[in-house]
Design an enzyme around this catalytic site. Structure first.
Site, PDB file in Angstrom:
ATOM      1  N   LYS A  20      -5.293 -15.461 -15.260  1.00  0.00           N
ATOM      2  CA  LYS A  20      -6.643 -15.738 -14.789  1.00  0.00           C
ATOM      3  C   LYS A  20      -7.541 -14.506 -14.875  1.00  0.00           C
ATOM      4  O   LYS A  20      -7.056 -13.377 -15.037  1.00  0.00           O
ATOM      5  CB  LYS A  20      -6.601 -16.283 -13.368  1.00  0.00           C
ATOM      6  CG  LYS A  20      -5.893 -15.398 -12.387  1.00  0.00           C
ATOM      7  CD  LYS A  20      -5.910 -16.031 -11.002  1.00  0.00           C
ATOM      8  CE  LYS A  20      -5.444 -15.017  -9.988  1.00  0.00           C
ATOM      9  NZ  LYS A  20      -5.522 -15.454  -8.615  1.00  0.00           N
ATOM     10  N   LYS A  71       0.827  -1.215   0.000  1.00  0.00           N
ATOM     11  CA  LYS A  71       0.000   0.000   0.000  1.00  0.00           C
ATOM     12  C   LYS A  71       0.859   1.262   0.000  1.00  0.00           C
ATOM     13  O   LYS A  71       0.504   2.254  -0.620  1.00  0.00           O
ATOM     14  CB  LYS A  71      -0.935   0.034   1.215  1.00  0.00           C
ATOM     15  CG  LYS A  71      -2.008  -1.024   1.191  1.00  0.00           C
ATOM     16  CD  LYS A  71      -3.017  -0.776   0.093  1.00  0.00           C
ATOM     17  CE  LYS A  71      -4.055  -1.884   0.075  1.00  0.00           C
ATOM     18  NZ  LYS A  71      -4.894  -1.911  -1.106  1.00  0.00           N
ATOM     19  N   LYS A 103      -9.968  -8.508 -12.124  1.00  0.00           N
ATOM     20  CA  LYS A 103     -10.406  -7.142 -12.375  1.00  0.00           C
ATOM     21  C   LYS A 103      -9.237  -6.205 -12.638  1.00  0.00           C
ATOM     22  O   LYS A 103      -9.377  -5.199 -13.328  1.00  0.00           O
ATOM     23  CB  LYS A 103     -11.209  -6.639 -11.175  1.00  0.00           C
ATOM     24  CG  LYS A 103     -12.599  -6.306 -11.592  1.00  0.00           C
ATOM     25  CD  LYS A 103     -13.498  -5.740 -10.543  1.00  0.00           C
ATOM     26  CE  LYS A 103     -12.862  -5.145  -9.346  1.00  0.00           C
ATOM     27  NZ  LYS A 103     -13.773  -5.093  -8.222  1.00  0.00           N
TER      28      LYS A 103
END
Ligand code: TRP
Length: 332
Positions: free
Chosen positions: A195, A112, A198
């Site tokens: 795969k 992050k 999103k």
């Protein structure tokens, strides 16, 4: 007694076929074998400062879609995290025993710092303490999560054990990742690599809520190649991915038919994609119809959320009462 399962779902957006075969079908199965708590992690999502409208919209979306996929509010407890503020109290207690060094070392925190350098807030740092509170609140022993959450679970065990040691009690059990990956169906994306995800953008994903029209369009644009150049050749990744998707949504006969066309160098990708799209539409449509019906039914959603919160609170309040007593809060 049935073991307790807890899992949190981040309210980030629509579910796609990969999510469906990854987490969701397993949640549905688990609810019959365990005492399950599934919650929508709206407190966790505050780390990225969603607007009030977005926050509510995402939460509603997730609730609708999980119900549409077969999470049964009679079988399991499905609730919204912020409806059970007991978790924030446990979060505070865990923050007192979570050390700065170990929080800073967490890989998700380090990620992050890199991905949102302008918003490295304290909530991000103590995310593992909140997640541990989610799990310990119901004294869960099993947590169905992917590999990326292993470290958080390890921290949960550390905090639970530290609490037990500090207050000299065998109180919190150790939770472990519930590994269902052996029988996971691999769901590739439409973009020719890897795969369905999103993060690869909407073109890679077939969402459960996609209409027939959208599915046809996305599949027609899926990546392929120039076609086979020798008989019985192995398929390049992009083409193999579409065959893998066909294996999931189509009949064995259909799959065999196109496989033999490919092997005989007679495949026409246009026809192949059309068939794949139609079979995806058939597969998706019962779920999509339930999503549409549930989206209209605010009364039902309100009832599910209220009942879930009641059941979760019952378990949470018992834990908080015992934790307070162990810590030494006493009334006069
Ligand atoms: N951290 C999890 C994720 O990113 C979501 C989550 C929050 C969670 N609290 C949890 C998962 C408790 C399992 C148990 O997907």
């Amino acid at each position: 007694m049935k073991e307790t399962v807890v899992s949190g779902i981040r309210p980030t957006g629509k579910l796609h076929l990969g999510n469906y075969f990854g987490a969701v079908t397993n949640f549905v199965k688990m609810q019959y074998d365990y005492n399950c708590f599934f919650f929508i992690a709206d407190l966790h999502s505050l780390t990225t400062h969603p607007t009030p409208q977005d926050l509510h919209g995402y939460v509603r979306h997730v609730l609708v879609e999980y119900l549409a996929c077969g999470i049964d509010p009679e079988q399991s407890t499905i609730y919204i995290q912020s409806d059970v503020p007991e978790v924030t109290e446990l979060y505070l207690y865990l923050n007192m025993i979570a050390y700065l060094g170990e929080l800073e070392r967490s890989t998700s925190f380090k990620d992050k710092i890199r991905s949102q350098p302008d918003n490295v807030n304290a909530g991000l740092l103590t995310y593992p303490a909140l997640m541990a509170a989610d799990i310990l609140l119901h004294k869960a022993t099993k947590v169905p999560v992917g590999k990326d959450q292993e470290q958080h679970l390890e921290m949960t065990r550390t905090f639970g054990n530290r609490f037990n040691r500090l207050y000299n009690a065998e109180y919190f059990p150790e939770p472990f990742a519930f590994n269902y990956s052996e029988n996971l169906v691999k769901v590739p994306g439409l973009d020719g690599k890897g795969k369905m995800s999103k993060s690869e953008g909407d073109i890679s994903c077939i969402y459960l809520a996609d209409t027939a029209e959208v599915i046809r369009k996305k599949v027609s644009r899926a990546v392929t190649d120039g076609g086979p150049i020798t008989e019985n050749q192995s398929k390049p990744e992009a083409v193999q991915n579409l065959f893998d998707l066909m294996k999931i949504v189509s009949s064995a006969d259909t799959l065999a038919h196109f496989d033999s066309l490919y092997n005989g160098m007679a495949i026409r990708y246009g026809d192949f994609k059309k068939q794949l799209a139609e079979d995806m539409i058939v597969f998706n449509s019962p779920i999509r119809e339930r999503i549409e019906a549930l989206s209209e039914d605010n009364t039902y959603l309100a009832k599910v959320a209220k009942r879930g919160a009641e059941k979760a609170k019952e378990s949470a309040q018992k834990t908080i009462k015992e934790v307070r007593s162990l810590i030494g809060f006493k009334s006069f």
